[in-house]
Design a protein around this motif. Structure first.
Motif, short mmCIF file in Angstrom:
data_model
loop_
_atom_site.label_atom_id
_atom_site.label_comp_id
_atom_site.label_asym_id
_atom_site.label_seq_id
_atom_site.Cartn_x
_atom_site.Cartn_y
_atom_site.Cartn_z
N GLY A 50 0.77 -1.24 0.00
CA GLY A 50 0.00 0.00 0.00
C GLY A 50 0.80 1.28 0.00
N GLY A 51 2.08 1.23 0.33
CA GLY A 51 2.89 2.43 0.35
C GLY A 51 3.44 2.77 -1.02
N SER A 52 4.15 3.89 -1.11
CA SER A 52 4.67 4.36 -2.39
C SER A 52 5.73 3.41 -2.95
CB SER A 52 5.23 5.77 -2.24
OG SER A 52 6.17 5.84 -1.19
N ALA A 53 6.68 2.96 -2.12
CA ALA A 53 7.71 2.04 -2.60
C ALA A 53 7.09 0.73 -3.05
CB ALA A 53 8.75 1.79 -1.52
N ASP A 54 6.11 0.23 -2.31
CA ASP A 54 5.43 -1.00 -2.69
C ASP A 54 4.76 -0.85 -4.05
OD1 ASP A 54 4.24 -3.73 -1.90
OD2 ASP A 54 2.44 -2.54 -2.29
N ALA A 55 4.08 0.26 -4.28
CA ALA A 55 3.40 0.48 -5.55
C ALA A 55 4.40 0.58 -6.71
CB ALA A 55 2.55 1.75 -5.48
N GLN A 56 5.48 1.33 -6.50
CA GLN A 56 6.47 1.51 -7.56
C GLN A 56 7.17 0.19 -7.89
OE1 GLN A 56 10.13 1.66 -7.48
NE2 GLN A 56 10.22 2.21 -9.64
N LEU A 57 7.52 -0.58 -6.87
CA LEU A 57 8.23 -1.83 -7.09
C LEU A 57 7.32 -2.91 -7.67
CD1 LEU A 57 10.49 -1.84 -3.91
CD2 LEU A 57 11.22 -1.55 -6.28
N ARG A 58 6.05 -2.89 -7.32
CA ARG A 58 5.11 -3.85 -7.93
C ARG A 58 4.95 -3.56 -9.42
NH1 ARG A 58 2.13 -7.24 -4.81
NH2 ARG A 58 2.51 -7.00 -2.56
N SER A 59 4.85 -2.27 -9.76
CA SER A 59 4.79 -1.90 -11.17
C SER A 59 6.06 -2.33 -11.88
CB SER A 59 4.59 -0.39 -11.29
OG SER A 59 4.82 0.06 -12.62
N LEU A 60 7.20 -2.07 -11.27
CA LEU A 60 8.49 -2.44 -11.85
C LEU A 60 8.57 -3.95 -12.08
CD1 LEU A 60 11.15 -0.62 -12.32
CD2 LEU A 60 12.05 -1.92 -10.41
N ALA A 61 8.14 -4.73 -11.10
CA ALA A 61 8.18 -6.19 -11.20
C ALA A 61 7.31 -6.69 -12.34
CB ALA A 61 7.73 -6.82 -9.88
N GLU A 62 6.12 -6.14 -12.46
CA GLU A 62 5.22 -6.57 -13.53
C GLU A 62 5.80 -6.28 -14.90
OE1 GLU A 62 0.66 -5.65 -15.13
OE2 GLU A 62 1.36 -4.80 -13.24
N LEU A 63 6.39 -5.10 -15.06
CA LEU A 63 6.96 -4.72 -16.35
C LEU A 63 8.22 -5.52 -16.66
CD1 LEU A 63 6.49 -0.88 -15.91
CD2 LEU A 63 5.27 -2.32 -17.58
N ALA A 64 9.07 -5.73 -15.66
CA ALA A 64 10.30 -6.50 -15.88
C ALA A 64 10.00 -7.96 -16.22
CB ALA A 64 11.20 -6.42 -14.65
N SER A 65 8.90 -8.49 -15.71
CA SER A 65 8.53 -9.88 -16.00
C SER A 65 8.37 -10.10 -17.50
CB SER A 65 7.22 -10.23 -15.29
OG SER A 65 7.35 -10.18 -13.89
N LYS A 66 7.86 -9.10 -18.20
CA LYS A 66 7.65 -9.23 -19.64
C LYS A 66 8.98 -9.36 -20.38
CE LYS A 66 3.49 -6.36 -19.25
NZ LYS A 66 2.85 -5.07 -19.63
N THR A 67 9.98 -8.61 -19.93
CA THR A 67 11.30 -8.67 -20.56
C THR A 67 12.04 -9.95 -20.19
OG1 THR A 67 11.47 -6.26 -20.51
CG2 THR A 67 13.51 -7.48 -20.78
N LEU A 68 11.94 -10.37 -18.94
CA LEU A 68 12.67 -11.53 -18.46
C LEU A 68 12.05 -12.85 -18.87
CD1 LEU A 68 13.43 -10.18 -14.87
CD2 LEU A 68 15.13 -10.59 -16.67
N GLY A 69 10.76 -12.83 -19.19
CA GLY A 69 10.08 -14.06 -19.57
C GLY A 69 9.72 -14.96 -18.41
N GLN A 70 9.87 -14.45 -17.20
CA GLN A 70 9.49 -15.17 -15.99
C GLN A 70 8.85 -14.18 -15.02
OE1 GLN A 70 9.60 -18.36 -15.10
NE2 GLN A 70 10.67 -19.14 -16.91
N PRO A 71 7.93 -14.63 -14.18
CA PRO A 71 7.31 -13.71 -13.21
C PRO A 71 8.32 -13.18 -12.20
CG PRO A 71 6.07 -15.78 -13.38
CD PRO A 71 7.37 -16.00 -14.09
N VAL A 72 8.20 -11.91 -11.85
CA VAL A 72 8.94 -11.33 -10.73
C VAL A 72 7.91 -11.16 -9.62
CG1 VAL A 72 10.32 -9.42 -9.88
CG2 VAL A 72 10.55 -10.16 -12.26
N LEU A 73 8.00 -11.98 -8.60
CA LEU A 73 6.97 -12.07 -7.56
C LEU A 73 7.36 -11.21 -6.36
CD1 LEU A 73 6.42 -15.94 -7.72
CD2 LEU A 73 5.18 -14.15 -8.97
N VAL A 74 6.50 -10.27 -6.03
CA VAL A 74 6.75 -9.38 -4.89
C VAL A 74 6.37 -10.08 -3.60
CG1 VAL A 74 6.04 -7.25 -3.75
CG2 VAL A 74 6.52 -7.26 -6.21
N GLU A 75 7.25 -10.01 -2.62
CA GLU A 75 7.01 -10.59 -1.30
C GLU A 75 7.23 -9.50 -0.25
OE1 GLU A 75 9.35 -13.65 1.62
OE2 GLU A 75 9.00 -14.32 -0.43
N ASN A 76 6.19 -9.12 0.46
CA ASN A 76 6.30 -8.08 1.49
C ASN A 76 6.82 -8.69 2.79
OD1 ASN A 76 3.74 -7.18 -0.30
ND2 ASN A 76 4.86 -5.40 0.45
N ARG A 77 7.91 -8.09 3.32
CA ARG A 77 8.48 -8.51 4.61
C ARG A 77 8.70 -7.25 5.43
NH1 ARG A 77 11.80 -13.55 5.26
NH2 ARG A 77 11.06 -14.99 3.68
#
Length: 331
Positions: A50-77
């Motif tokens: 829900g925070g700003s870093a979480d939102a930015q990194l989730r967007s980044l992960a989704e977009l990078a997944s397309k280039t890498l050909g594998q899911p980038v899965l966000v895990e909140n700790r």
């Protein structure tokens, strides 16, 4: 042909055949390197959702997944002032490129605040890419008596030890900035750490604490009229909140954006690092990620992998010097 000559020729032929037979054994390893990644990648976000870093990194992960050909899965700790991701990288993760975490200033600073440093911020990680920073600000309840930064300081001076402010953790960049502002103004504030900036903003709106000094997860509540923004810590005024002065305009020579990026465990293959860097760089420059950064007023702070390592090294020297200067300890 003499017998010795025939034997020598036979040995040469067998040696050549052995080399040919051995060559395919090298191919799988080479092909394995070329296939990276061949399974999902874990990206640890050391804050609640829900925070700003979480939102930015989730967007980044989704977009990078397309280039890498594998899911980038966000895990909140979440917890420990945002350092649980770094802890996992240094104690459990393998340096194979499949576990990454956000790298931010609290991770760089922590070794200089404790008796037993948990890691070396330069040597114990593989620094992959610098991404962006935050827009910090100080916010109060909109219907309260404090209407400006000058009011804030005056209220604190008139009520020593009673004005509370929230941040996303002890010894975070924003916490230390507020300590410095308090020292400069010779006022006594009470720090109330929360797990995340969005939780702190809600706490101000509900009256649990009097103010929040944190990144712009408070922005929707300011726009909705529940909270009032007193100042921002960027170099220039925010186009989104043009009425809020910067710290420099208020007389403090301070610009605080606390840039962050992505890192992995130490010892990663340089080819894997470059593959990850390129994928995340493309994601960072994608209009969809730029829109998320705009939503949260997050300034772009891009560094290549080598430049990001150099940046972390410079910041580590600065953080160590500041910890000694301010006699900061958290244990």
């Amino acid at each position: 042909m003499p017998i010795a000559g025939r034997l020598a020729g036979r040995r040469h032929l067998l040696a050549g055949t052995g080399a040919l037979l051995a060559a395919p054994a090298l191919a799988p390893a080479a092909r394995a390197q070329g296939r990276f990644p061949d399974r999902p990648i874990r990206l640890i976000v050391p804050w609640p959702p829900g925070g700003s870093a979480d939102a930015q990194l989730r967007s980044l992960a989704e977009l990078a997944s397309k280039t890498l050909g594998q899911p980038v899965l966000v895990e909140n700790r979440a917890g420990a002032s945002g350092t649980l991701g770094a802890q996992f990288l240094t104690t459990q993760a393998r340096p194979d490129g499949y576990t990454l975490s956000q790298m931010h200033m609290s991770v760089v600073r922590r070794p200089f605040l404790v008796r037993t440093p948990p890691w070396d911020p330069v040597q114990d990680f593989t620094h992959i890419i610098g991404l962006c920073g935050w827009m910090f600000g100080v916010v109060v309840k909109a219907d309260g008596p404090i209407r400006s930064w000058q009011d804030y300081v005056a209220h604190a001076r008139a009520n020593p030890g009673r004005l509370t402010y929230a941040t996303s953790g002890i010894a975070t960049t924003n916490h230390l900035a507020m300590e410095e502002l308090s020292a400069r103004e010779k006022i006594e504030l009470v720090h109330v750490p929360y797990r995340a900036s969005n939780e702190a903003a809600v706490a101000v709106a509900s009256g649990e604490v009097m103010s929040v000094a944190d990144s712009s997860a408070w922005a929707p509540l300011v726009e909705g009229g529940q909270l009032r923004l007193l100042c921002v810590w960027t170099a220039e005024r925010s186009p989104r909140f043009p009425a809020a002065p910067t710290l420099k305009e208020l007389g403090y020579d301070m610009v605080i954006t606390s840039p962050y990026g992505l890192s992995g465990p130490k010892g990663m293959d340089p080819a894997v690092v470059q593959r990850l860097h390129d994928a995340f760089h493309a994601a960072l420059m994608d209009p969809a990620n730029a829109a998320v950064r705009t939503q949260f007023d997050m300034p772009l702070e891009y560094y290549s992998n080598r430049d990001y390592r150099d940046f972390i090294a410079r910041r580590a020297e600065y953080e160590q010097a500041m910890a000694k200067k301010l006699n900061l300890r958290i244990d």
